[in-house]
Design a protein around this motif. Structure first.
Motif, short mmCIF file in Angstrom:
data_model
loop_
_atom_site.label_atom_id
_atom_site.label_comp_id
_atom_site.label_asym_id
_atom_site.label_seq_id
_atom_site.Cartn_x
_atom_site.Cartn_y
_atom_site.Cartn_z
N CYS A 40 0.84 -1.21 0.00
CA CYS A 40 0.00 0.00 0.00
C CYS A 40 0.87 1.26 0.00
O CYS A 40 1.80 1.38 0.79
CB CYS A 40 -0.90 -0.02 1.24
N ILE A 41 0.55 2.20 -0.90
CA ILE A 41 1.30 3.46 -0.96
C ILE A 41 0.51 4.61 -0.33
O ILE A 41 0.95 5.75 -0.35
CB ILE A 41 1.66 3.83 -2.43
N GLY A 42 -0.66 4.29 0.20
CA GLY A 42 -1.44 5.31 0.89
C GLY A 42 -2.03 6.36 -0.04
O GLY A 42 -2.17 7.53 0.33
N CYS A 43 -2.40 5.95 -1.25
CA CYS A 43 -2.95 6.92 -2.21
C CYS A 43 -4.33 7.41 -1.79
O CYS A 43 -4.75 8.49 -2.16
CB CYS A 43 -3.00 6.31 -3.60
N GLY A 44 -5.08 6.59 -1.06
CA GLY A 44 -6.38 6.99 -0.55
C GLY A 44 -7.55 6.78 -1.51
O GLY A 44 -8.68 7.14 -1.20
N CYS A 46 -9.04 4.07 -2.28
CA CYS A 46 -10.01 3.16 -1.65
C CYS A 46 -10.88 3.93 -0.64
O CYS A 46 -12.09 3.75 -0.58
CB CYS A 46 -9.28 2.00 -0.98
N CYS A 90 -8.04 -0.57 -6.06
CA CYS A 90 -6.66 -0.32 -5.61
C CYS A 90 -5.68 -0.47 -6.77
O CYS A 90 -5.57 -1.55 -7.36
CB CYS A 90 -6.29 -1.29 -4.49
N PRO A 91 -4.94 0.60 -7.11
CA PRO A 91 -4.03 0.52 -8.26
C PRO A 91 -2.79 -0.33 -7.97
O PRO A 91 -2.07 -0.71 -8.89
CB PRO A 91 -3.64 1.98 -8.50
N MET A 92 -2.53 -0.61 -6.70
CA MET A 92 -1.32 -1.36 -6.33
C MET A 92 -1.59 -2.84 -6.04
O MET A 92 -0.68 -3.58 -5.72
CB MET A 92 -0.68 -0.72 -5.08
N LEU A 95 -4.89 -4.80 -1.84
CA LEU A 95 -6.06 -5.36 -1.16
C LEU A 95 -6.50 -6.64 -1.86
O LEU A 95 -6.38 -6.76 -3.08
CB LEU A 95 -7.22 -4.35 -1.20
S1 SF4 Z 1 -6.09 2.19 -2.94
FE1 SF4 Z 1 -4.57 0.58 -2.46
S2 SF4 Z 1 -2.59 1.66 -2.41
FE2 SF4 Z 1 -4.20 3.23 -2.28
S3 SF4 Z 1 -4.49 3.56 -0.05
FE3 SF4 Z 1 -6.00 2.00 -0.70
S4 SF4 Z 1 -4.96 0.04 -0.33
FE4 SF4 Z 1 -3.37 1.60 -0.31
#
Ligand code: SF4
Ligand code: SF4
Length: 121
Positions: A40-44, A46, A90-92, A95
């Motif tokens: 997770c990069i914490g992009c937000g 989600c 989630c782009p990464m 999840l």
């Molecule tokens: S969308 Fe994915 S990468 Fe971005 S905050 Fe949520 S879990 Fe992390």
């Protein structure tokens, strides 16, 4: 772990090394939402799109211009309905949702993803 009848059906959140796991056990099915904190990069994204506002977003903390913590997310087990919309956005691929240990996304399977998403925009 022994699961009492009282706890059955409620979502239980637990931490396991680098993962946060949300788990619901019903009589015949086990649902899990897993967050890999290393990915997770914490992009937000989600958090912005969760239809139940069940994702709590914490921005990075700065000391001067230096970030001392990374942005991160957490779940509210009282709000989450394990729909899987966050998983599909989630782009990464941080999840994952599992039903009976098999990777599945309810919001896609039930074909309600477009409805849920369009309500947000
Ligand atoms: S969308 Fe994915 S990468 Fe971005 S905050 Fe949520 S879990 Fe992390
Ligand atoms: S599974 Fe659904 S309700 Fe739960 S955090 Fe993800 S988008 Fe929100």
């Amino acid at each position: 772990m022994t699961w009492s009848l009282r706890r059955r059906g409620r979502i239980i959140k637990r931490e396991e090394e680098n993962r946060t796991i949300m788990e619901r056990r019903l009589l015949v099915k086990q649902y899990e939402l897993l967050l890999d904190r290393d990915i997770c990069i914490g992009c937000g994204i989600c958090a912005d799109n969760c239809p139940k506002e069940a994702i709590i977003y914490s921005p990075a903390e700065f000391r001067g211009i230096r970030a001392v913590t990374r942005p991160s997310i957490d779940f509210d087990p009282e709000r989450c309905v394990l729909c899987g919309e966050c998983v599909s956005l989630c782009p990464m691929h941080a999840l994952q949702m599992r039903i009976e240990r098999e990777e599945r996304v309810p919001v896609i399977e039930m074909n309600v993803f477009p409805l849920a998403t369009r309500k947000r925009w």
